[in-house]
Write a protein that holds these residues in place. Structure first.
Motif, PDB file in Angstrom:
ATOM      1  N   ILE B 137       0.861  -1.186   0.000  1.00 30.90           N
ATOM      2  CA  ILE B 137       0.000   0.000   0.000  1.00 30.90           C
ATOM      3  C   ILE B 137       0.898   1.237   0.000  1.00 30.90           C
ATOM      4  O   ILE B 137       2.111   1.125   0.136  1.00 30.90           O
ATOM      5  N   GLY B 138       0.308   2.417  -0.120  1.00 29.75           N
ATOM      6  CA  GLY B 138       1.071   3.661  -0.101  1.00 29.75           C
ATOM      7  C   GLY B 138       1.198   4.240   1.306  1.00 29.75           C
ATOM      8  O   GLY B 138       0.665   3.693   2.269  1.00 29.75           O
ATOM      9  N   ARG B 139       1.919   5.354   1.389  1.00 28.70           N
ATOM     10  CA  ARG B 139       2.192   5.967   2.692  1.00 28.70           C
ATOM     11  C   ARG B 139       0.929   6.509   3.381  1.00 28.70           C
ATOM     12  O   ARG B 139       0.727   6.283   4.575  1.00 28.70           O
ATOM     13  N   THR B 140       0.122   7.230   2.621  1.00 30.36           N
ATOM     14  CA  THR B 140      -1.083   7.824   3.217  1.00 30.36           C
ATOM     15  C   THR B 140      -1.989   6.718   3.748  1.00 30.36           C
ATOM     16  O   THR B 140      -2.566   6.822   4.833  1.00 30.36           O
ATOM     17  N   GLU B 141      -2.073   5.660   2.967  1.00 29.80           N
ATOM     18  CA  GLU B 141      -2.906   4.536   3.365  1.00 29.80           C
ATOM     19  C   GLU B 141      -2.372   3.891   4.651  1.00 29.80           C
ATOM     20  O   GLU B 141      -3.140   3.497   5.520  1.00 29.80           O
ATOM     21  N   ALA B 142      -1.041   3.794   4.751  1.00 30.04           N
ATOM     22  CA  ALA B 142      -0.445   3.230   5.967  1.00 30.04           C
ATOM     23  C   ALA B 142      -0.778   4.107   7.176  1.00 30.04           C
ATOM     24  O   ALA B 142      -1.074   3.605   8.273  1.00 30.04           O
ATOM     25  N   ALA B 143      -0.764   5.431   6.977  1.00 27.20           N
ATOM     26  CA  ALA B 143      -1.118   6.345   8.073  1.00 27.20           C
ATOM     27  C   ALA B 143      -2.563   6.126   8.500  1.00 27.20           C
ATOM     28  O   ALA B 143      -2.886   6.125   9.695  1.00 27.20           O
ATOM     29  N   ALA B 144      -3.437   5.905   7.514  1.00 20.79           N
ATOM     30  CA  ALA B 144      -4.855   5.670   7.827  1.00 20.79           C
ATOM     31  C   ALA B 144      -5.037   4.344   8.571  1.00 20.79           C
ATOM     32  O   ALA B 144      -5.861   4.249   9.485  1.00 20.79           O
ATOM     33  N   VAL B 145      -4.243   3.326   8.193  1.00 20.84           N
ATOM     34  CA  VAL B 145      -4.330   2.033   8.903  1.00 20.84           C
ATOM     35  C   VAL B 145      -3.856   2.207  10.349  1.00 20.84           C
ATOM     36  O   VAL B 145      -4.440   1.652  11.280  1.00 20.84           O
ATOM     37  N   ALA B 147      -4.190   4.816  12.132  1.00 21.49           N
ATOM     38  CA  ALA B 147      -5.212   5.555  12.876  1.00 21.49           C
ATOM     39  C   ALA B 147      -6.480   4.745  13.119  1.00 21.49           C
ATOM     40  O   ALA B 147      -7.076   4.815  14.196  1.00 21.49           O
ATOM     41  N   THR B 148      -6.881   3.974  12.113  1.00 23.62           N
ATOM     42  CA  THR B 148      -8.182   3.286  12.206  1.00 23.62           C
ATOM     43  C   THR B 148      -8.055   1.796  12.502  1.00 23.62           C
ATOM     44  O   THR B 148      -9.007   1.172  12.952  1.00 23.62           O
ATOM     45  N   GLY B 149      -6.896   1.228  12.212  1.00 22.35           N
ATOM     46  CA  GLY B 149      -6.731  -0.222  12.390  1.00 22.35           C
ATOM     47  C   GLY B 149      -7.391  -1.020  11.286  1.00 22.35           C
ATOM     48  O   GLY B 149      -7.447  -2.248  11.344  1.00 22.35           O
ATOM     49  N   GLU B 150      -7.887  -0.326  10.263  1.00 22.40           N
ATOM     50  CA  GLU B 150      -8.627  -1.028   9.199  1.00 22.40           C
ATOM     51  C   GLU B 150      -8.179  -0.588   7.818  1.00 22.40           C
ATOM     52  O   GLU B 150      -7.583   0.473   7.648  1.00 22.40           O
ATOM     53  N   ILE B 151      -8.555  -1.408   6.819  1.00 22.51           N
ATOM     54  CA  ILE B 151      -8.303  -1.039   5.420  1.00 22.51           C
ATOM     55  C   ILE B 151      -9.354  -1.690   4.535  1.00 22.51           C
ATOM     56  O   ILE B 151      -9.836  -2.787   4.845  1.00 22.51           O
ATOM     57  N   TRP B 152      -9.711  -0.984   3.446  1.00 18.41           N
ATOM     58  CA  TRP B 152     -10.605  -1.629   2.463  1.00 18.41           C
ATOM     59  C   TRP B 152      -9.752  -2.325   1.414  1.00 18.41           C
ATOM     60  O   TRP B 152      -8.716  -1.810   1.012  1.00 18.41           O
ATOM     61  N   LEU B 153     -10.173  -3.493   1.025  1.00 24.73           N
ATOM     62  CA  LEU B 153      -9.456  -4.244  -0.003  1.00 24.73           C
ATOM     63  C   LEU B 153     -10.469  -4.807  -0.997  1.00 24.73           C
ATOM     64  O   LEU B 153     -11.552  -5.238  -0.602  1.00 24.73           O
ATOM     65  N   ARG B 154     -10.069  -4.780  -2.250  1.00 24.26           N
ATOM     66  CA  ARG B 154     -10.890  -5.427  -3.266  1.00 24.26           C
ATOM     67  C   ARG B 154     -10.422  -6.881  -3.330  1.00 24.26           C
ATOM     68  O   ARG B 154      -9.223  -7.142  -3.424  1.00 24.26           O
ATOM     69  N   VAL B 155     -11.347  -7.806  -3.228  1.00 24.70           N
ATOM     70  CA  VAL B 155     -10.973  -9.223  -3.311  1.00 24.70           C
ATOM     71  C   VAL B 155     -10.450  -9.475  -4.725  1.00 24.70           C
ATOM     72  O   VAL B 155     -11.172  -9.247  -5.697  1.00 24.70           O
TER      73      VAL B 155
END
Lengths: 164, 417
Positions: B137-145, B147-155
């Motif tokens: 994933i990218g940096r911004t996404e890692a920061a969001a993970v 903060a939230t402990g979660e991520i959306w993923l497309r199967v």
């Protein structure tokens, strides 16, 4: 996000990787987006930075942004003024990074109808890219994804979710 | 219809009865891997406005990209990462010298069958060699993970590679990867989960399987996986403390493509400048003069890779005018190679030993090239400008091809030395 944007084309080919969009040697030493913009496409098109104008649109072939996960490859273009990227396909991490930075991306074959310097129009509501050689259609982004772009990127989106 | 590995593991994590390729799910990853980019991620994390990371035990942080710090800018970045680690109470922090994040992650027990791992590095799929679902994933996404402990993923859709028969001598997992990338091209597995199976895969060591999953990023894969077996469990024993349940694809799962290869017919392969999918058998590029050879990185810096190189170079000396850089993937691999005498043999043959880390692979330090120079490397990318000058060229090959090339000074078929 604007529903319609018109811009001047910068045309590139297939498999443009993140190393030529933003060289690896800068990835851990440059943190200011404005400075990142000075190195955009440095190893692919050295004339780009001096000539790019706000609202210009990158039009490319397949697999734009393959390679490294470096988000600077999105940020440097956005900061340089690029209004949108239209490619036949995107590498998946680049695709997510663009959404997270609210840089509009469109998956369609407009590269077949546009040349450098052409003016093209992207209509996000209609799902069309109009070029001098015809109109290309694209499917809308999933609602969950569109919401992130409309919120101005992932950070504002998460702040909203968390009530910040 | 049965389910693929990706469909099953993501259903389990999302708390759903089942998922189908194309579906978007939200999951709580077991681990979030970050490296030198942690300082930048931490700065983005602070913009979100939460004081604490959602779950400090999710974070695995490894300083590996430019280590030890090459200058004050890098030193300041490392300092910010160490401060963030202390402030957030993150225990899985591995400072310079421990190794490359993709190697250190499993060594320290942070990858296991059925785990979901995301990482702010495109070679995160490496952990799929342990039966985990691991994606970059990218940096911004890692920061969001954070903060939230979660991520959306497309199967993802899935692609299966079935490798029957055995690889010939001096033909390795790297050659399998390069051959496949040449076949499928740089976007051949874009957005896909790649499942590796077959006799030749079962015969591979865990380290060789890591080469396969690592290189899958170069065909666009979201993740890649090798089904865990006794070798995997033996490797993980004493490292992973928590219980786990392996996830296996169903026999009648739906694949977008099944690729069957006869391993016994493969020859050593080389990726030519400037893309990884520009692949040719070594016989077609043999004779090309090189200035530098690199053996190491997250692709091929493990004990088995260093052993192969030492076997070719033992008692001999590299060609005049060639620089050979050797960098083990981790402290553990360096120590094992030292204990076996492998490092001594390589140094005696003329190698320059670098500390465990990413080294010259990303062109930031330790072995950048001047204009007009050529390197043959066991790493995973040969993009223009990747290793210093944009007017330099990079060829990619196996540790055996690299050692044979260092010996002669020109690209050499390892079956001929």
């Amino acid at each position: 996000m604007k529903t319609k944007i018109t811009g001047r084309v910068w045309k590139y080919g297939d498999d443009v990787n993140t190393d030529v969009i933003f060289p690896g040697k800068y990835t851990y030493s440059i943190s200011d987006p404005k400075e990142m913009a000075l190195h955009a496409l440095e190893d692919l098109d050295p004339g780009f930075v001096a000539a790019v104008r706000p609202g210009d649109i990158i039009v490319a072939g397949k697999n734009w942004g393959c390679g490294s996960s470096r988000e600077q490859a999105v940020v440097c273009l956005k900061e340089a003024g690029v209004g949108a990227i239209v490619a036949r396909s995107f590498a998946r991490i680049y695709f997510r990074n663009a959404i997270n930075q609210a840089l509009p991306i469109v998956t369609c074959d407009a590269v077949d109808g546009a040349e450098n310097g052409d003016e093209i129009t992207i209509d996000f509501a209609a799902g069309t890219v109009t070029t001098p050689c015809g109109t290309f259609t694209f499917p809308p982004l999933p609602a969950e994804v569109l919401e992130i772009i409309e919120d101005g990127g992932l950070i504002p989106h998460v702040r909203k979710q968390l009530g910040k | 219809m049965g389910k693929t590995f990706a469909e099953k593991v993501l259903a389990q994590k999302a708390g759903l009865k089942q998922t189908t390729a194309g579906q978007i799910v939200t999951v709580k990853p077991d681990r979030l891997l970050t490296h030198d980019n942690t300082s930048a991620i931490a700065a983005t994390f602070r913009k979100i406005g939460v004081a604490r990371v959602a779950d400090p035990s999710m974070n695995v942080i490894v300083l590996d990209h430019v280590t030890p710090a090459a200058d004050e800018t890098y030193a300041t970045s490392h300092q910010a990462t160490r401060a963030f680690v202390a402030e957030q109470g993150i225990s899985a922090f591995y400072d310079i010298g421990e190794g490359i994040c993709h190697q250190v992650l499993p060594e320290k027990g942070h990858a296991w069958p059925g785990a979901v791992i995301v990482g702010s590095d495109s070679h995160t799929p490496t952990a799929g060699a342990f039966g985990a679902f691991a994606a970059g994933i990218g940096r911004t996404e890692a920061a969001a993970v954070m903060a939230t402990g979660e991520i959306w993923l497309r199967v993802p859709e899935s692609l299966r590679v079935q490798l029957r028969e055995m690889l010939p001598s001096r033909v390795s997992a790297k050659d399998v990867s390069l051959y496949l990338i040449g076949l499928l091209r740089a976007d051949g597995a874009d957005y896909c989960s790649v499942e590796f199976a077959g006799e030749a895969i079962s015969a591979m060591s865990v380290g060789e399987r890591m080469t396969l999953t690592n290189m899958s990023a170069e065909m666009g894969a979201k993740n890649a996986v090798v089904e865990p077996d006794e070798k995997t469990f033996a490797w993980l024993a004493g490292r992973v403390s928590q219980p786990f349940t392996p996830v296996f694809a169903d026999a009648d799962a739906a694949y977008t493509r099944i690729i069957e290869l006869d391993a016994s017919t493969l020859a050593p392969q080389v990726a030519c400048p400037h893309t990884v999918d520009n692949v040719a058998p070594v016989t077609e590029v043999a004779g090309k003069r090189v200035d530098q050879v690199v053996i190491g990185t997250c692709t091929n810096g493990r004990l088995e890779d260093l052993r192969v190189a030492a076997e070719i170079l033992r008692g001999k000396h590299i060609a005049q005018g060639v620089r050979l850089l050797v960098l083990p993937a981790s402290r553990e691999n360096l120590q094992a190679a030292l204990a076996e005498g492998v490092i001594t043999d390589l140094i005696a043959a003329g190698a320059t030993l670098l500390n465990p880390g990413c080294g010259p692979c990303l062109g930031a330090h330790q072995g950048c090239m001047a204009p007009g120079e050529t390197t043959l490397s066991t790493s995973n990318r040969n993009f223009k400008g990747r290793m210093g000058s944009k007017d330099a060229t990079i060829y990619l090959g196996s540790p055996a091809t690299a050692a044979a090339t260092a010996l002669t000074g020109v690209i050499t078929d390892p079956r001929e030395v």
